[in-house]
Design a protein around this motif. Structure first.
Motif, PDB file in Angstrom:
ATOM      1  N   MET A   1      22.750   0.162 -45.535  1.00  0.00           N
ATOM      2  CA  MET A   1      22.449   1.501 -46.025  1.00  0.00           C
ATOM      3  C   MET A   1      22.154   1.407 -47.521  1.00  0.00           C
ATOM      4  O   MET A   1      22.925   0.831 -48.268  1.00  0.00           O
ATOM      5  N   LYS A   2      21.020   1.970 -47.910  1.00  0.00           N
ATOM      6  CA  LYS A   2      20.669   2.016 -49.337  1.00  0.00           C
ATOM      7  C   LYS A   2      20.835   3.438 -49.836  1.00  0.00           C
ATOM      8  O   LYS A   2      20.242   4.362 -49.294  1.00  0.00           O
ATOM      9  N   ASN A   3      21.645   3.581 -50.874  1.00  0.00           N
ATOM     10  CA  ASN A   3      21.842   4.876 -51.515  1.00  0.00           C
ATOM     11  C   ASN A   3      21.419   4.754 -52.962  1.00  0.00           C
ATOM     12  O   ASN A   3      21.957   3.918 -53.700  1.00  0.00           O
ATOM     13  N   ILE A   4      20.454   5.582 -53.337  1.00  0.00           N
ATOM     14  CA  ILE A   4      19.849   5.507 -54.664  1.00  0.00           C
ATOM     15  C   ILE A   4      20.004   6.841 -55.373  1.00  0.00           C
ATOM     16  O   ILE A   4      19.767   7.898 -54.779  1.00  0.00           O
ATOM     17  N   VAL A   5      20.374   6.771 -56.632  1.00  0.00           N
ATOM     18  CA  VAL A   5      20.348   7.953 -57.486  1.00  0.00           C
ATOM     19  C   VAL A   5      19.035   7.889 -58.253  1.00  0.00           C
ATOM     20  O   VAL A   5      18.767   6.916 -58.957  1.00  0.00           O
ATOM     21  N   LEU A   6      18.185   8.896 -58.077  1.00  0.00           N
ATOM     22  CA  LEU A   6      16.935   8.999 -58.824  1.00  0.00           C
ATOM     23  C   LEU A   6      17.201   9.947 -59.976  1.00  0.00           C
ATOM     24  O   LEU A   6      17.581  11.095 -59.764  1.00  0.00           O
ATOM     25  N   PHE A   7      17.044   9.438 -61.186  1.00  0.00           N
ATOM     26  CA  PHE A   7      17.570  10.093 -62.376  1.00  0.00           C
ATOM     27  C   PHE A   7      16.457  10.325 -63.388  1.00  0.00           C
ATOM     28  O   PHE A   7      15.496   9.578 -63.440  1.00  0.00           O
ATOM     29  N   GLY A   8      16.610  11.353 -64.186  1.00  0.00           N
ATOM     30  CA  GLY A   8      15.674  11.619 -65.262  1.00  0.00           C
ATOM     31  C   GLY A   8      15.694  13.085 -65.621  1.00  0.00           C
ATOM     32  O   GLY A   8      16.199  13.922 -64.866  1.00  0.00           O
ATOM     33  N   VAL A  20       7.618   9.803 -51.971  1.00  0.00           N
ATOM     34  CA  VAL A  20       6.993   8.528 -51.597  1.00  0.00           C
ATOM     35  C   VAL A  20       8.059   7.548 -51.098  1.00  0.00           C
ATOM     36  O   VAL A  20       7.895   6.904 -50.063  1.00  0.00           O
ATOM     37  N   LEU A  21       9.163   7.467 -51.822  1.00  0.00           N
ATOM     38  CA  LEU A  21      10.203   6.495 -51.494  1.00  0.00           C
ATOM     39  C   LEU A  21      10.905   6.786 -50.167  1.00  0.00           C
ATOM     40  O   LEU A  21      11.257   5.864 -49.437  1.00  0.00           O
ATOM     41  N   LYS A  22      11.093   8.065 -49.866  1.00  0.00           N
ATOM     42  CA  LYS A  22      11.796   8.398 -48.611  1.00  0.00           C
ATOM     43  C   LYS A  22      11.008   7.887 -47.414  1.00  0.00           C
ATOM     44  O   LYS A  22      11.593   7.387 -46.445  1.00  0.00           O
ATOM     45  N   ASP A  23       9.687   7.990 -47.466  1.00  0.00           N
ATOM     46  CA  ASP A  23       8.860   7.495 -46.368  1.00  0.00           C
ATOM     47  C   ASP A  23       8.808   5.963 -46.359  1.00  0.00           C
ATOM     48  O   ASP A  23       8.936   5.342 -45.310  1.00  0.00           O
ATOM     49  N   LYS A  24       8.653   5.379 -47.515  1.00  0.00           N
ATOM     50  CA  LYS A  24       8.525   3.921 -47.611  1.00  0.00           C
ATOM     51  C   LYS A  24       9.782   3.207 -47.129  1.00  0.00           C
ATOM     52  O   LYS A  24       9.703   2.165 -46.474  1.00  0.00           O
ATOM     53  N   TYR A  25      10.960   3.773 -47.456  1.00  0.00           N
ATOM     54  CA  TYR A  25      12.223   3.102 -47.133  1.00  0.00           C
ATOM     55  C   TYR A  25      13.019   3.818 -46.039  1.00  0.00           C
ATOM     56  O   TYR A  25      14.142   3.418 -45.750  1.00  0.00           O
ATOM     57  N   ASN A  26      12.436   4.838 -45.435  1.00  0.00           N
ATOM     58  CA  ASN A  26      13.094   5.599 -44.371  1.00  0.00           C
ATOM     59  C   ASN A  26      14.465   6.115 -44.818  1.00  0.00           C
ATOM     60  O   ASN A  26      15.479   5.902 -44.153  1.00  0.00           O
ATOM     61  N   LEU A  27      14.479   6.780 -45.963  1.00  0.00           N
ATOM     62  CA  LEU A  27      15.699   7.349 -46.532  1.00  0.00           C
ATOM     63  C   LEU A  27      15.629   8.874 -46.466  1.00  0.00           C
ATOM     64  O   LEU A  27      14.550   9.449 -46.367  1.00  0.00           O
ATOM     65  N   VAL A  28      16.778   9.507 -46.544  1.00  0.00           N
ATOM     66  CA  VAL A  28      16.833  10.968 -46.592  1.00  0.00           C
ATOM     67  C   VAL A  28      16.853  11.385 -48.059  1.00  0.00           C
ATOM     68  O   VAL A  28      17.678  10.895 -48.840  1.00  0.00           O
ATOM     69  N   HIS A  29      15.943  12.256 -48.425  1.00  0.00           N
ATOM     70  CA  HIS A  29      15.852  12.767 -49.798  1.00  0.00           C
ATOM     71  C   HIS A  29      16.666  14.042 -49.911  1.00  0.00           C
ATOM     72  O   HIS A  29      16.391  15.010 -49.201  1.00  0.00           O
ATOM     73  N   ILE A  30      17.666  14.016 -50.770  1.00  0.00           N
ATOM     74  CA  ILE A  30      18.451  15.223 -51.030  1.00  0.00           C
ATOM     75  C   ILE A  30      18.212  15.626 -52.475  1.00  0.00           C
ATOM     76  O   ILE A  30      18.644  14.944 -53.409  1.00  0.00           O
ATOM     77  N   SER A  31      17.491  16.714 -52.643  1.00  0.00           N
ATOM     78  CA  SER A  31      17.232  17.282 -53.965  1.00  0.00           C
ATOM     79  C   SER A  31      18.129  18.492 -54.153  1.00  0.00           C
ATOM     80  O   SER A  31      17.980  19.491 -53.442  1.00  0.00           O
ATOM     81  N   THR A  32      19.054  18.390 -55.095  1.00  0.00           N
ATOM     82  CA  THR A  32      19.934  19.539 -55.322  1.00  0.00           C
ATOM     83  C   THR A  32      19.115  20.751 -55.738  1.00  0.00           C
ATOM     84  O   THR A  32      19.417  21.868 -55.332  1.00  0.00           O
ATOM     85  N   GLY A  33      18.054  20.528 -56.519  1.00  0.00           N
ATOM     86  CA  GLY A  33      17.201  21.650 -56.917  1.00  0.00           C
ATOM     87  C   GLY A  33      16.587  22.350 -55.720  1.00  0.00           C
ATOM     88  O   GLY A  33      16.593  23.580 -55.636  1.00  0.00           O
ATOM     89  N   ASP A  34      16.056  21.573 -54.758  1.00  0.00           N
ATOM     90  CA  ASP A  34      15.462  22.168 -53.553  1.00  0.00           C
ATOM     91  C   ASP A  34      16.507  22.923 -52.736  1.00  0.00           C
ATOM     92  O   ASP A  34      16.235  24.007 -52.217  1.00  0.00           O
ATOM     93  N   VAL A  35      17.686  22.338 -52.615  1.00  0.00           N
ATOM     94  CA  VAL A  35      18.745  22.991 -51.841  1.00  0.00           C
ATOM     95  C   VAL A  35      19.165  24.293 -52.521  1.00  0.00           C
ATOM     96  O   VAL A  35      19.335  25.324 -51.869  1.00  0.00           O
ATOM     97  N   ASN A  76      23.104  14.430 -41.783  1.00  0.00           N
ATOM     98  CA  ASN A  76      22.265  13.262 -41.489  1.00  0.00           C
ATOM     99  C   ASN A  76      23.118  12.025 -41.201  1.00  0.00           C
ATOM    100  O   ASN A  76      23.034  11.022 -41.915  1.00  0.00           O
ATOM    101  N   PRO A  77      23.940  12.058 -40.132  1.00  0.00           N
ATOM    102  CA  PRO A  77      24.868  10.951 -39.894  1.00  0.00           C
ATOM    103  C   PRO A  77      24.198   9.623 -39.543  1.00  0.00           C
ATOM    104  O   PRO A  77      24.806   8.567 -39.712  1.00  0.00           O
ATOM    105  N   GLN A  78      22.974   9.661 -39.068  1.00  0.00           N
ATOM    106  CA  GLN A  78      22.287   8.425 -38.666  1.00  0.00           C
ATOM    107  C   GLN A  78      21.349   7.887 -39.754  1.00  0.00           C
ATOM    108  O   GLN A  78      20.563   6.985 -39.492  1.00  0.00           O
ATOM    109  N   ALA A  79      21.435   8.416 -40.958  1.00  0.00           N
ATOM    110  CA  ALA A  79      20.510   8.032 -42.030  1.00  0.00           C
ATOM    111  C   ALA A  79      20.656   6.557 -42.407  1.00  0.00           C
ATOM    112  O   ALA A  79      21.749   5.993 -42.360  1.00  0.00           O
ATOM    113  N   ASN A  80      19.525   5.959 -42.804  1.00  0.00           N
ATOM    114  CA  ASN A  80      19.518   4.588 -43.330  1.00  0.00           C
ATOM    115  C   ASN A  80      19.975   4.556 -44.785  1.00  0.00           C
ATOM    116  O   ASN A  80      20.146   3.486 -45.355  1.00  0.00           O
ATOM    117  N   GLY A  81      20.098   5.718 -45.369  1.00  0.00           N
ATOM    118  CA  GLY A  81      20.496   5.836 -46.768  1.00  0.00           C
ATOM    119  C   GLY A  81      19.924   7.116 -47.341  1.00  0.00           C
ATOM    120  O   GLY A  81      19.228   7.868 -46.652  1.00  0.00           O
TER     121      GLY A  81
END
Length: 190
Positions: A1-8, A20-35, A76-81
């Motif tokens: 499982m890869k968990n990344i903090v995207l910061f800036g 782009v990254l969520k599709d490339k690495y099959n990860l779930v994107h959680i944007s606090t702003g979007d939520v 998202n219990p089955q997420a790859n990260g």
């Protein structure tokens, strides 16, 4: 499982790169702003509370943000990260995220920070306001407050991840594809 903090800072391109990254690495994107925006649009209890802080350019309190983030991960219990975009924003949030992930036998693999100068950020946010309809991107006073809040309250999270040798700074100015390539080199090494 890869968990990344995207910061800036606001306008650095986190959302663009996360898509782009969520599709490339099959990860779930959680944007606090979007939520938060979803909850504000739907006038949920969280949305009304979050809106009262966001409209002033302030950070939403940790407890509200952490509870919301944990709920998104649990969906998202089955997420790859996960790509955490806009979280953590404080050292206490980073500690809470580590504690939450450790209960799941996981952790943060790396924080990837998009580094962009302030004038470029202001220009990007002003342009985004024209297409997104986001009021917080249209007001120069709110933009400056968001950048100042980031510098004072959020940027210190960098130190938290640097101490763990998990901080990776990326030049966030250039083509989307070029920046994606730099980020991908980091993700591939994690």
């Amino acid at each position: 499982m890869k968990n990344i903090v995207l910061f800036g800072p606001p306008g650095a391109g986190k959302g663009t790169q996360a898509e782009v990254l969520k599709d490339k690495y099959n990860l779930v994107h959680i944007s606090t702003g979007d939520v938060f925006r979803f909850n504000m649009k739907n006038d949920t209890e969280l949305g009304v509370l979050a809106k009262s802080y966001i409209e002033k350019g302030q950070l939403v309190p940790d407890e509200v943000t952490i509870n919301m983030l944990e709920a998104e991960v649990e969906k998202n219990p089955q997420a790859n990260g996960f790509i955490f975009d806009g979280f953590p924003r404080t050292e206490s949030q980073a500690e809470a995220l580590d504690a939450f992930l450790s209960k799941k036998n996981a952790g943060i693999n790396g924080m990837i920070a998009l580094e962009v100068n302030e004038e470029e950020l202001k220009s990007r946010l002003t342009e985004r306001a024209k297409t997104s309809g986001r009021a917080d991107d249209a007001d120069p006073v709110v933009i400056q407050k968001r950048i100042d809040t980031y510098n004072a309250e959020t940027a210190p999270v960098k130190d938290y991840y640097e101490k763990q040798n998990k901080y990776y700074g990326i030049n966030g100015v250039g083509s989307i594809e070029g920046i994606t390539g730099l980020i991908s080199n980091v993700v591939d090494s994690l």
